[in-house]
Every structure is written in structure tokens, then in C-alpha cells.
Write a protein that holds these residues in place. Sequence first.
Motif, PDB file in Angstrom:
ATOM      1  N   ILE A   1      -2.839   4.504 -17.833  1.00  0.00           N
ATOM      2  CA  ILE A   1      -3.063   4.228 -16.552  1.00  0.00           C
ATOM      3  C   ILE A   1      -3.218   2.564 -16.213  1.00  0.00           C
ATOM      4  CG2 ILE A   1      -4.467   4.453 -14.431  1.00  0.00           C
ATOM      5  CD1 ILE A   1      -5.192   7.273 -15.414  1.00  0.00           C
ATOM      6  N   ASP A   2      -3.946   1.962 -17.090  1.00  0.00           N
ATOM      7  CA  ASP A   2      -3.838   0.495 -16.988  1.00  0.00           C
ATOM      8  C   ASP A   2      -2.577  -0.164 -17.265  1.00  0.00           C
ATOM      9  OD1 ASP A   2      -6.636   0.686 -16.711  1.00  0.00           O
ATOM     10  OD2 ASP A   2      -7.034   0.258 -18.753  1.00  0.00           O
ATOM     11  N   ARG A   3      -1.796   0.307 -18.317  1.00  0.00           N
ATOM     12  CA  ARG A   3      -0.417  -0.289 -18.556  1.00  0.00           C
ATOM     13  C   ARG A   3       0.459   0.111 -17.173  1.00  0.00           C
ATOM     14  NH1 ARG A   3       3.006  -2.924 -18.480  1.00  0.00           N
ATOM     15  NH2 ARG A   3       4.796  -3.268 -19.706  1.00  0.00           N
ATOM     16  N   ILE A   4       0.391   1.238 -16.550  1.00  0.00           N
ATOM     17  CA  ILE A   4       1.086   1.477 -15.375  1.00  0.00           C
ATOM     18  C   ILE A   4       0.937   0.687 -14.262  1.00  0.00           C
ATOM     19  CG2 ILE A   4       1.583   3.185 -13.637  1.00  0.00           C
ATOM     20  CD1 ILE A   4       1.871   5.209 -15.805  1.00  0.00           C
ATOM     21  N   GLU A   5      -0.645   0.354 -14.094  1.00  0.00           N
ATOM     22  CA  GLU A   5      -1.137  -0.494 -13.045  1.00  0.00           C
ATOM     23  C   GLU A   5      -0.532  -1.816 -13.144  1.00  0.00           C
ATOM     24  OE1 GLU A   5      -5.229  -2.564 -11.491  1.00  0.00           O
ATOM     25  OE2 GLU A   5      -5.350  -0.806 -13.131  1.00  0.00           O
ATOM     26  N   SER A   6      -0.523  -2.530 -14.330  1.00  0.00           N
ATOM     27  CA  SER A   6      -0.150  -3.862 -14.570  1.00  0.00           C
ATOM     28  C   SER A   6       1.243  -3.891 -14.217  1.00  0.00           C
ATOM     29  CB  SER A   6      -0.667  -4.227 -15.957  1.00  0.00           C
ATOM     30  OG  SER A   6       0.263  -3.541 -16.902  1.00  0.00           O
ATOM     31  N   ASP A   7       2.140  -2.799 -14.721  1.00  0.00           N
ATOM     32  CA  ASP A   7       3.522  -2.998 -14.222  1.00  0.00           C
ATOM     33  C   ASP A   7       3.738  -2.929 -12.840  1.00  0.00           C
ATOM     34  OD1 ASP A   7       6.381  -2.875 -15.508  1.00  0.00           O
ATOM     35  OD2 ASP A   7       6.405  -1.117 -14.210  1.00  0.00           O
ATOM     36  N   LEU A   8       2.765  -2.098 -12.127  1.00  0.00           N
ATOM     37  CA  LEU A   8       3.121  -2.161 -10.589  1.00  0.00           C
ATOM     38  C   LEU A   8       2.671  -3.252  -9.827  1.00  0.00           C
ATOM     39  CD1 LEU A   8       1.609   1.665 -10.036  1.00  0.00           C
ATOM     40  CD2 LEU A   8       3.947   0.771  -9.795  1.00  0.00           C
ATOM     41  N   ARG A   9       1.750  -4.004 -10.507  1.00  0.00           N
ATOM     42  CA  ARG A   9       1.302  -5.343 -10.137  1.00  0.00           C
ATOM     43  C   ARG A   9       2.334  -6.434 -10.249  1.00  0.00           C
ATOM     44  NH1 ARG A   9      -3.859  -5.626  -8.546  1.00  0.00           N
ATOM     45  NH2 ARG A   9      -5.482  -4.075  -9.237  1.00  0.00           N
ATOM     46  N   GLU A  10       3.138  -5.978 -11.503  1.00  0.00           N
ATOM     47  CA  GLU A  10       4.205  -7.133 -11.873  1.00  0.00           C
ATOM     48  C   GLU A  10       5.363  -6.980 -10.874  1.00  0.00           C
ATOM     49  OE1 GLU A  10       5.628  -6.455 -15.866  1.00  0.00           O
ATOM     50  OE2 GLU A  10       3.253  -6.947 -16.643  1.00  0.00           O
ATOM     51  N   ARG A  11       5.483  -5.736 -10.267  1.00  0.00           N
ATOM     52  CA  ARG A  11       6.499  -5.099  -9.354  1.00  0.00           C
ATOM     53  C   ARG A  11       6.317  -5.614  -7.943  1.00  0.00           C
ATOM     54  NH1 ARG A  11       9.847  -0.421 -10.993  1.00  0.00           N
ATOM     55  NH2 ARG A  11       9.958  -0.269 -13.086  1.00  0.00           N
ATOM     56  N   GLY A  12       5.147  -6.060  -7.533  1.00  0.00           N
ATOM     57  CA  GLY A  12       4.342  -6.476  -6.377  1.00  0.00           C
ATOM     58  C   GLY A  12       4.153  -5.182  -5.710  1.00  0.00           C
ATOM     59  N   ARG A  13       3.760  -3.986  -6.117  1.00  0.00           N
ATOM     60  CA  ARG A  13       3.501  -2.710  -5.621  1.00  0.00           C
ATOM     61  C   ARG A  13       1.924  -2.638  -5.340  1.00  0.00           C
ATOM     62  NH1 ARG A  13       7.253   1.179  -4.737  1.00  0.00           N
ATOM     63  NH2 ARG A  13       5.478   1.849  -3.256  1.00  0.00           N
TER      64      ARG A  13
ATOM     65  N   GLU B   1      -1.499  -5.144  -5.032  1.00  0.00           N
ATOM     66  CA  GLU B   1      -2.272  -6.650  -5.139  1.00  0.00           C
ATOM     67  C   GLU B   1      -3.828  -6.065  -4.632  1.00  0.00           C
ATOM     68  OE1 GLU B   1      -0.195  -8.647  -2.025  1.00  0.00           O
ATOM     69  OE2 GLU B   1       1.455  -8.943  -2.948  1.00  0.00           O
ATOM     70  N   GLY B   2      -4.567  -7.148  -5.111  1.00  0.00           N
ATOM     71  CA  GLY B   2      -6.217  -6.647  -5.094  1.00  0.00           C
ATOM     72  C   GLY B   2      -6.524  -5.855  -5.857  1.00  0.00           C
ATOM     73  N   GLU B   3      -7.535  -4.924  -5.138  1.00  0.00           N
ATOM     74  CA  GLU B   3      -8.014  -3.625  -6.012  1.00  0.00           C
ATOM     75  C   GLU B   3      -7.057  -2.798  -6.329  1.00  0.00           C
ATOM     76  OE1 GLU B   3     -11.699  -2.084  -4.478  1.00  0.00           O
ATOM     77  OE2 GLU B   3     -12.602  -4.064  -3.842  1.00  0.00           O
ATOM     78  N   ARG B   4      -7.557  -1.931  -7.342  1.00  0.00           N
ATOM     79  CA  ARG B   4      -6.437  -0.920  -7.754  1.00  0.00           C
ATOM     80  C   ARG B   4      -6.849   0.091  -6.690  1.00  0.00           C
ATOM     81  NH1 ARG B   4      -7.219   2.747 -13.170  1.00  0.00           N
ATOM     82  NH2 ARG B   4      -6.555   1.176 -14.293  1.00  0.00           N
ATOM     83  N   PRO B   5      -5.761   0.936  -6.137  1.00  0.00           N
ATOM     84  CA  PRO B   5      -6.026   2.013  -5.189  1.00  0.00           C
ATOM     85  C   PRO B   5      -6.756   3.052  -5.683  1.00  0.00           C
ATOM     86  CG  PRO B   5      -3.619   1.325  -5.549  1.00  0.00           C
ATOM     87  CD  PRO B   5      -4.416   0.619  -6.444  1.00  0.00           C
ATOM     88  N   ASP B   6      -7.174   4.090  -4.964  1.00  0.00           N
ATOM     89  CA  ASP B   6      -8.104   5.152  -5.232  1.00  0.00           C
ATOM     90  C   ASP B   6      -6.904   6.028  -6.250  1.00  0.00           C
ATOM     91  OD1 ASP B   6      -6.765   7.280  -3.804  1.00  0.00           O
ATOM     92  OD2 ASP B   6      -8.084   6.412  -2.316  1.00  0.00           O
ATOM     93  N   ASP B   7      -7.595   7.154  -7.003  1.00  0.00           N
ATOM     94  CA  ASP B   7      -6.812   7.727  -7.784  1.00  0.00           C
ATOM     95  C   ASP B   7      -5.594   8.414  -6.966  1.00  0.00           C
ATOM     96  OD1 ASP B   7      -8.237   6.945 -10.253  1.00  0.00           O
ATOM     97  OD2 ASP B   7      -9.156   9.024 -10.563  1.00  0.00           O
ATOM     98  N   HIS B   8      -5.879   9.274  -5.886  1.00  0.00           N
ATOM     99  CA  HIS B   8      -4.844   9.703  -5.182  1.00  0.00           C
ATOM    100  C   HIS B   8      -3.767   8.815  -4.823  1.00  0.00           C
ATOM    101  CE1 HIS B   8      -3.536  13.068  -2.824  1.00  0.00           C
ATOM    102  NE2 HIS B   8      -3.161  12.400  -1.975  1.00  0.00           N
ATOM    103  N   ALA B   9      -4.171   7.642  -4.146  1.00  0.00           N
ATOM    104  CA  ALA B   9      -3.216   6.722  -3.708  1.00  0.00           C
ATOM    105  C   ALA B   9      -2.442   6.356  -4.997  1.00  0.00           C
ATOM    106  CB  ALA B   9      -3.831   5.757  -2.860  1.00  0.00           C
ATOM    107  N   LEU B  10      -3.042   6.015  -6.068  1.00  0.00           N
ATOM    108  CA  LEU B  10      -2.287   5.379  -7.206  1.00  0.00           C
ATOM    109  C   LEU B  10      -1.186   6.421  -7.849  1.00  0.00           C
ATOM    110  CD1 LEU B  10      -2.037   3.296  -9.303  1.00  0.00           C
ATOM    111  CD2 LEU B  10      -4.081   4.073 -10.575  1.00  0.00           C
ATOM    112  N   ALA B  11      -1.876   7.648  -7.676  1.00  0.00           N
ATOM    113  CA  ALA B  11      -0.771   8.699  -8.210  1.00  0.00           C
ATOM    114  C   ALA B  11       0.314   8.832  -7.295  1.00  0.00           C
ATOM    115  CB  ALA B  11      -1.574  10.220  -8.020  1.00  0.00           C
ATOM    116  N   LEU B  12       0.233   8.773  -6.013  1.00  0.00           N
ATOM    117  CA  LEU B  12       1.550   8.834  -5.133  1.00  0.00           C
ATOM    118  C   LEU B  12       2.337   7.590  -5.275  1.00  0.00           C
ATOM    119  CD1 LEU B  12      -0.261  10.404  -1.752  1.00  0.00           C
ATOM    120  CD2 LEU B  12       0.902  11.762  -3.690  1.00  0.00           C
ATOM    121  N   LEU B  13       1.828   6.611  -5.692  1.00  0.00           N
ATOM    122  CA  LEU B  13       2.665   5.517  -5.566  1.00  0.00           C
ATOM    123  C   LEU B  13       3.232   5.335  -6.888  1.00  0.00           C
ATOM    124  CD1 LEU B  13       3.027   2.271  -4.990  1.00  0.00           C
ATOM    125  CD2 LEU B  13       1.017   1.556  -6.215  1.00  0.00           C
TER     126      LEU B  13
END
Length: 335
Positions: free
Chosen positions: A293-305, A307-319
Motif C-alpha cells: 500500500i505504501d509503494r502504491i501510494e508513493s507511485d500515485l503521488r508521483e503520478r499527481g493523483r 497530494e497532501g494526506e493519504r485518502p481514507d481506505d475506501h477512497a484509496l481503494a477506488l483511486l
Amino acid sequence: ESQVSHRLFEQFLPNEDAAALKRCAQEFGDFEMYIQGPVAEGFGAGLVRRHDAVANYMRRLGSSGEMQHVLARLNLFRGTYALHDDVRKPLCKPMLESKKFLEAAATLTGRPRVRPSMLYANVLLPGQELAVHTDTPEYRGIDKWNMPEWFLVVMMHSGLFEKWRKHVTAGVAFFGDCEGGEFLFYPHGAEGRCERLPVRFNTAIHLDVDGTFHGVARVGGPETAPPPLEPGMKLRYAGDDEWELRQEDNVVQSYASGELRFSVQWKANCYADEAEEELALSHKDDLTVEGVIDRIESDLRERGRIEGERPDDHALALLMMDEYIRFPTEQGLSD
């Protein structure tokens, strides 16, 4: 006919073995619905096992009036014949040990150590279909037994975890004839043409199901109404070439064998050598859910998807699903 991505078999098993596989379904007992409800806890709680495929299917519906029928359309019946060393139905052994599939798997993956891991039957009723999807992959440390299936599909399509992926192939064999229900697949990628393989008794296809989008056209033809499914229903053979859809002791509907779509799926893990197999068995280099999950989050940040705090789990899953899983285009489906 064969291509790098798949192989077709016109006469898959000897006649007596094909007949045994047909009997296997008749003697199995209760087939249960594949989708039993959303995952109750953990990452992605509240989403069904294949939220990615169901959500994509719903987006494609031409009529909003069909929405109530989505789960009835997609909720096929499944029965497991063999799981690793547990061969629950001896009649299935000819397919489990199929030399044709063993050779096709070694050729497709370039990994000669092929270990059949699962054999299960799918039965679809008239009016049912299977949403276009790629199958659930496996990783060292993470598989569908400890994480939702859509999560593993995200991992595959992200391309971030190839070093840890277990190479899995599958063969699908048909043990009945029905109207409609063609096997749909995209051997040239999501942007490529949709191929349609008719369902004919004792034919088969072997392919990379984790990397190739595939699905099933509506059984009975495009206009067939969805079956009257409710949670907890089961399907079983009643004798005299007849199958019964049951809610506990009540027969809801009866079907002739020829109305149903019967397929059996073979899956195998493929290893390059003893060292690769030993690494998988040893768990010395396993992924952790938190690390993924941390690796995917950092990739999503690199892609500009993000910014700021990590979304909650439900929103992160859909993203995750929205960013990484690219389904075939409409044009491919309508070909």
C-alpha cells in the motif's frame, strides 16, 4: 490454431475422460454462488471481491433499468474439484494432469516447472454472463486468501511488483454445449480486437489469464432475461439431464443440461527452476500488505493523483482501481 498468447484445443481429452468430467459436475452436489457479498473487514471493506470488474460492467450498461439485475447476471455458480494436493473429485484427474495444459503452460511462461494448483467448475444459467476482467494473480506473501481480489489485480496492472509475482497460467475446457456464452478474450491487449470462442463440448483454450482480459457472453443470447437469483441459492443435478436451482428445500427453477454453460478451469504455478520454487515456498522474500500500500501510494503521488494526506481506505481503494486498471475499449467489445 495457436498464438504466443494462447493455444486452442479442438479435441482436448479422450472421449471417456471428457465423459468423466461431465459426470464430475453431476455428482458434485451443491454448486454455490461465487459472489457471497462484500468483504466485511480489512482494506477495501464494503467492496465485493471483484469490485473492479463489476464497476466496469455497470458503467457499460445501456439501460439503468437493468441495474437491479447486475448480480443475478454475473453471479455464476462454482465448485472446486481440486486444490493443490487435495483432489476432491477423482473423476477430474485426467484434466488436472493434462499433458496438453502442462506443455502449454511451460511454453507460454518460459518456466518449465509447472505445478497444477487448482481445478474448479463454473456453471452459468441462461441470462448470465461474466464481466470482462483479468484473473486474480498471486504474489509471494499476498494472495486472494489474505487480500481482496481486486487489490491483487491492481498490483498486477501497476507493474510495480513483478519481482514478487508468481507466474500463473490457466486452461479452460468446456463440457457442454449451450446457446451463446462464447468465451471472449483480448489476445492483443485491451486496445485490440475481441476474439469470440464458441462453447463446444471437449474443446479448450490455454492462456495467460492474469494478463489477458477475458469474459463470457450472455448464455442463451443477448435478449435472455436474468435468472431469479436470491442470496444463498444453490444449483445441483437432479437426474434425468435436469438441474435444479434451489433455495434450501424449495426448487425455484429447473433447467435442462443443454441450457447451462459448463466449463472447468485449470490453474498452475510455473517456476523457472528449483531456486524460484524454493523462494516461493520459503517465504523469505514475501511482500507485506502495508509495504505494498505504501509503494502504491508513493507511485500515485508521483503520478499527481494524491497530494497532501493519504485518502481514507475506501477512497484509496477506488483511486487505485481507477488509475491502474485499463479495461478494453467499447469498440473492442462491440466487434
